[in-house]
Design a protein around this motif. Structure first.
Motif, short mmCIF file in Angstrom:
data_model
loop_
_atom_site.label_atom_id
_atom_site.label_comp_id
_atom_site.label_asym_id
_atom_site.label_seq_id
_atom_site.Cartn_x
_atom_site.Cartn_y
_atom_site.Cartn_z
N PRO A 1 35.07 31.48 152.06
CA PRO A 1 35.84 31.83 150.86
C PRO A 1 34.93 31.85 149.62
O PRO A 1 34.05 31.01 149.45
CB PRO A 1 36.86 30.69 150.77
N ILE A 2 35.12 32.85 148.76
CA ILE A 2 34.33 33.03 147.55
C ILE A 2 35.26 32.91 146.35
O ILE A 2 36.32 33.53 146.32
CB ILE A 2 33.63 34.41 147.56
N GLY A 3 34.85 32.12 145.36
CA GLY A 3 35.70 31.89 144.20
C GLY A 3 35.96 33.14 143.38
O GLY A 3 37.05 33.30 142.82
N VAL B 1 37.21 35.01 158.01
CA VAL B 1 36.98 34.19 156.82
C VAL B 1 37.09 32.73 157.27
O VAL B 1 38.12 32.30 157.75
CB VAL B 1 38.01 34.50 155.71
N TRP B 2 35.99 32.01 157.11
CA TRP B 2 35.85 30.69 157.70
C TRP B 2 35.69 29.63 156.61
O TRP B 2 34.70 29.60 155.90
CB TRP B 2 34.61 30.68 158.61
N GLN B 3 36.69 28.78 156.50
CA GLN B 3 36.57 27.63 155.60
C GLN B 3 35.71 26.59 156.31
O GLN B 3 36.04 26.13 157.40
CB GLN B 3 37.94 27.04 155.28
N HIS B 4 34.59 26.24 155.71
CA HIS B 4 33.60 25.38 156.37
C HIS B 4 33.15 24.30 155.40
O HIS B 4 32.94 24.56 154.21
CB HIS B 4 32.41 26.22 156.82
N ASN B 5 32.99 23.07 155.91
CA ASN B 5 32.59 21.96 155.04
C ASN B 5 31.10 21.94 154.73
O ASN B 5 30.67 21.25 153.81
CB ASN B 5 32.97 20.62 155.69
N PHE C 1 22.45 30.40 153.12
CA PHE C 1 21.92 31.63 152.53
C PHE C 1 23.02 32.39 151.80
O PHE C 1 22.83 32.88 150.68
CB PHE C 1 21.30 32.47 153.64
N ASP C 2 24.20 32.48 152.42
CA ASP C 2 25.27 33.26 151.80
C ASP C 2 25.78 32.60 150.52
O ASP C 2 26.14 33.28 149.57
CB ASP C 2 26.41 33.53 152.78
N THR C 3 25.79 31.26 150.46
CA THR C 3 26.25 30.59 149.25
C THR C 3 25.35 30.93 148.07
O THR C 3 25.82 31.23 146.97
CB THR C 3 26.26 29.06 149.47
N VAL C 4 24.03 30.89 148.29
CA VAL C 4 23.08 31.22 147.23
C VAL C 4 23.24 32.68 146.80
O VAL C 4 23.25 32.99 145.60
CB VAL C 4 21.64 30.95 147.70
N ALA C 5 23.37 33.59 147.77
CA ALA C 5 23.54 35.01 147.44
C ALA C 5 24.83 35.25 146.67
O ALA C 5 24.86 35.98 145.67
CB ALA C 5 23.50 35.85 148.71
#
Length: 331
Positions: free
Chosen positions: A156-158, A180-184, A190-194
């Motif tokens: 999920p992306i804010g 779409v994967w909710q993950h702890n 890599f995807d979070t930084v991008a």
């Protein structure tokens, strides 16, 4: 003179070029040179494709090298940079984590220039490759111990607009599942930084288990579809055939959908991927190897769902994941 991460070739030059991403040496390991292939046809999307983030997921490096072979003949616009093996140390050892420092590269972005070898790889990718791209495909698979359908996943992306763009890009692969994967454990991915930089990054999960020729054909077809969707190559996108079907569905999974082993033992799967289950349906059995008289433990679906992934039969420790459930995506 201190060496900084750099490319030995110029990806901005028109045409095809090959070089290396140089990762400087540190206290624990010498300098690394990661092969980089660049194809630039001028104006258009700027795409970065990476494989081998985890060393025991071989589908990504194989499909990436296939793309290097045929993309120059078919590319019509834009620029594509391909790094088949982000973590060659892990790939050569066939391990998820880097054997030198024991770290998971995909939990270390944006990395550290003065860190361990995994952190230096993440730093080099973040500083040299990521800024030049507006779209990234990070090619993963679930490795040899899981069965999952060929998928494209995202967390999920804010930013709602970026989330919608990322889902559309994922669906362009036309693989059997967009998830779409909710993950702890998204910190350092890599995807979070991008995504924090406003870039579209989709992570493929090219199935699990053995790497077969048929599976590779599905994965390569999905990547071709995505390139058509971006307009980098011309053609008509088509759903690849998976288990005698040409279809795709969009699903979502929550942390609570990750079913875990309540004890040590051998997990016996009783369901297949994409099976629809009702609450209480049996997913698998856990058989004790320490007591011949102990009853097997039933692992059941806590709610109505679709089986997205299931662990291959094998020994599991307590609290290890054995199945992942999902449901239709609602945006």
């Amino acid at each position: 003179m201190k060496i900084i991460p750099h490319l030995t070739s110029d990806p901005d030059a028109l045409g095809a070029s090959a070089g290396h991403l140089v990762v400087p040496k540190g206290d624990d390991w010498e300098a690394l040179s990661l092969p980089v292939f660049s194809f630039n046809k001028g104006e258009g999307p700027r795409l970065l494709i990476t494989g081998g983030n985890h060393g025991d997921e071989m589908e990504g490096p194989i499909v990436a090298r296939r793309l290097v072979d045929w993309l120059p003949r078919e590319q019509s616009c834009g620029s594509v940079t391909i790094v088949p093996e982000l973590n060659p140390l892990a790939v050569q050892a066939w391990t998820r984590n880097t054997p030198v420092d024991g770290k998971n590269l995909n939990r270390l972005f944006p990395g550290r220039s003065d860190g361990s070898v995994s952190e230096r790889i993440a730093d080099a990718v973040s500083r040299v490759l990521l800024p030049a791209a507006d779209t990234i495909f990070d090619l993963h698979s679930f490795g040899p111990t899981w069965d999952i359908p060929p998928s494209v996943i995202m967390h999920p992306i804010g930013d709602a607009n970026l989330m919608a763009k990322t889902v559309r890009m994922a669906e362009a692969f036309k693989l059997p599942v967009t998830l779409v994967w909710q993950h702890n454990e998204t910190a350092g991915m890599f995807d979070t930084v991008a995504h924090n930089q406003g870039k579209v990054l989709v992570c493929t999960e090219f199935g699990g288990g053995t790497v077969s020729s048929g599976a590779l054909a599905v994965y390569e077809a999905g990547l071709r579809n995505a390139l058509i969707g971006l307009g980098i190559i011309e053609g008509k996108a088509e759903h690849p055939t998976f288990r005698q079907q040409k279809s795709s569905r969009s699903l979502e999974t929550l942390t609570s959908d990750e079913l875990r082993s309540p004890a040590r033992g051998i997990f016996e799967p009783l369901r297949s991927i994409l099976d629809e289950v009702k609450q209480g349906d049996l997913i698998g059995l856990l058989r004790s190897m320490e007591s011949l008289s102990a009853d097997c433990i039933e692992i059941c679906a806590p709610t109505a769902a679709i089986v997205y992934g299931i662990r291959s039969g094998g020994f599991v420790e307590i609290n290890e994941e054995v199945a992942i459930l999902a449901r239709p995506l609602k945006l």
